[in-house]
Enzyme design. Structure first.
Site, PDB file in Angstrom:
ATOM      1  N   LEU A  70      21.471   4.015  52.729  1.00 12.16           N
ATOM      2  CA  LEU A  70      22.523   5.102  53.452  1.00 12.16           C
ATOM      3  C   LEU A  70      23.768   4.486  51.861  1.00 12.16           C
ATOM      4  CD1 LEU A  70      23.131   5.206  56.557  1.00 12.16           C
ATOM      5  CD2 LEU A  70      21.542   6.162  55.728  1.00 12.16           C
ATOM      6  N   ASP A  71      23.596   4.917  50.759  1.00 15.05           N
ATOM      7  CA  ASP A  71      24.008   3.908  49.421  1.00 15.05           C
ATOM      8  C   ASP A  71      25.256   5.038  48.852  1.00 15.05           C
ATOM      9  OD1 ASP A  71      24.991   1.904  48.066  1.00 15.05           O
ATOM     10  OD2 ASP A  71      22.966   2.417  46.615  1.00 15.05           O
TER      11      ASP A  71
END
Length: 271
Positions: free
Chosen positions: A47-48
């Site tokens: 989850l960047d």
């Protein structure tokens, strides 16, 4: 986002293709089974891009983290579409402890709120929750909630959500090696019997029927896996969309699955 309204045509296409492929797989060879059209059983997501999303809007890091959490909560049910059994979310790495203290505290508090608010939904959806990572630095209040969530959902089988919290791929391999060494030392196993299967059973992902991700998605355009699932990703298909995590909705997820379907997975073989 109205997931069904926006994405049902694509969803029907993928379901139809997957069904046709699965029918063929029953009588096909191993090579034929991996030639595309097959849905992944395990999807891992890094989850960047939360902070960059916030910066582009003149917002603080905490607002970016909150937006990212909202994306998870809005779409988590749909991650299991089309027969996907396991979804892993790389939510907080061991290296993330090096971030500013107020940001880390906000993230831990946010995790507590998410577990409290989303547990009824996850139970209703029949999702098994597993949290992997070190746990030594996790606040006691959050650990208590994690324990309750894992206990309440432990009998669910068809869908599993793995949340990597204070997780390090290097540490995962190291702790697995230490466990095997201890078992060999105590005569529980023979050194010559140690193989990949035994190693798999010692890794934290042994909680899943499908411990190795077929597809790993990292949002934000960064093309690395940042100490996530180092052993487990040996033959994982890596997908790097440029979209920042808070903007990664149902349509973007379906694009990733469509991309995966078109891949020919060889596993080092010539097929």
């Amino acid at each position: 986002m109205n997931f069904n309204r926006l994405c049902m045509p694509t969803l029907r296409f993928i379901k139809t293709t997957a069904s046709q492929c699965n029918d063929k797989e029953e009588s096909g060879t191993t090579g034929e089974k991996e030639k595309g059209g097959r849905m992944p059983k395990h999807v891992a997501i890094i989850l960047d891009g939360n902070r960059r999303w916030a910066e582009k809007r003149g917002l603080g890091p905490s607002q970016g983290q909150e937006a990212g959490a909202r994306t998870v909560m809005e779409n988590v049910k749909d991650y299991f579409s089309m027969g996907i059994n396991t979804v892993s979310l790389f939510a907080f790495s061991t290296e993330n402890w090096g971030r500013p203290g107020d940001e880390v505290k906000y993230i831990m508090d946010m995790f507590e709120k998410i577990v409290k608010s989303e547990m009824p939904n996850l139970r209703r959806y029949g999702v098994k929750v597993s949290v992997i990572g070190k746990r030594t630095n996790i606040p006691e209040s959050l650990l208590h909630l994690i324990g309750e969530a894992e206990e309440a959902t432990k009998n669910n089988k068809e869908k599993q959500l793995i949340v990597a919290l204070d997780y390090s791929g290097k540490f995962d391999i190291l702790q697995a090696c230490k466990s095997l060494a201890e078992k060999a030392k105590n005569g529980l196993i023979n050194v010559e019997d140690i193989d990949e299967n035994l190693m798999d059973k010692e890794l934290m992902t042994s909680c899943s029927e499908f411990p190795n991700p077929d597809l790993l998605i990292r949002t934000s355009g960064e093309q690395r896996i940042s100490n996530f699932y180092l052993w487990q990703s040996a033959y994982t298909e890596l997908y790097f969309p440029s979209v920042l995590w808070p903007d990664f909705g149902g349509a973007e997820y379906l694009e990733a699955l469509d991309w995966y379907q078109k891949k020919q997975r060889r596993f080092g073989l010539r097929v």
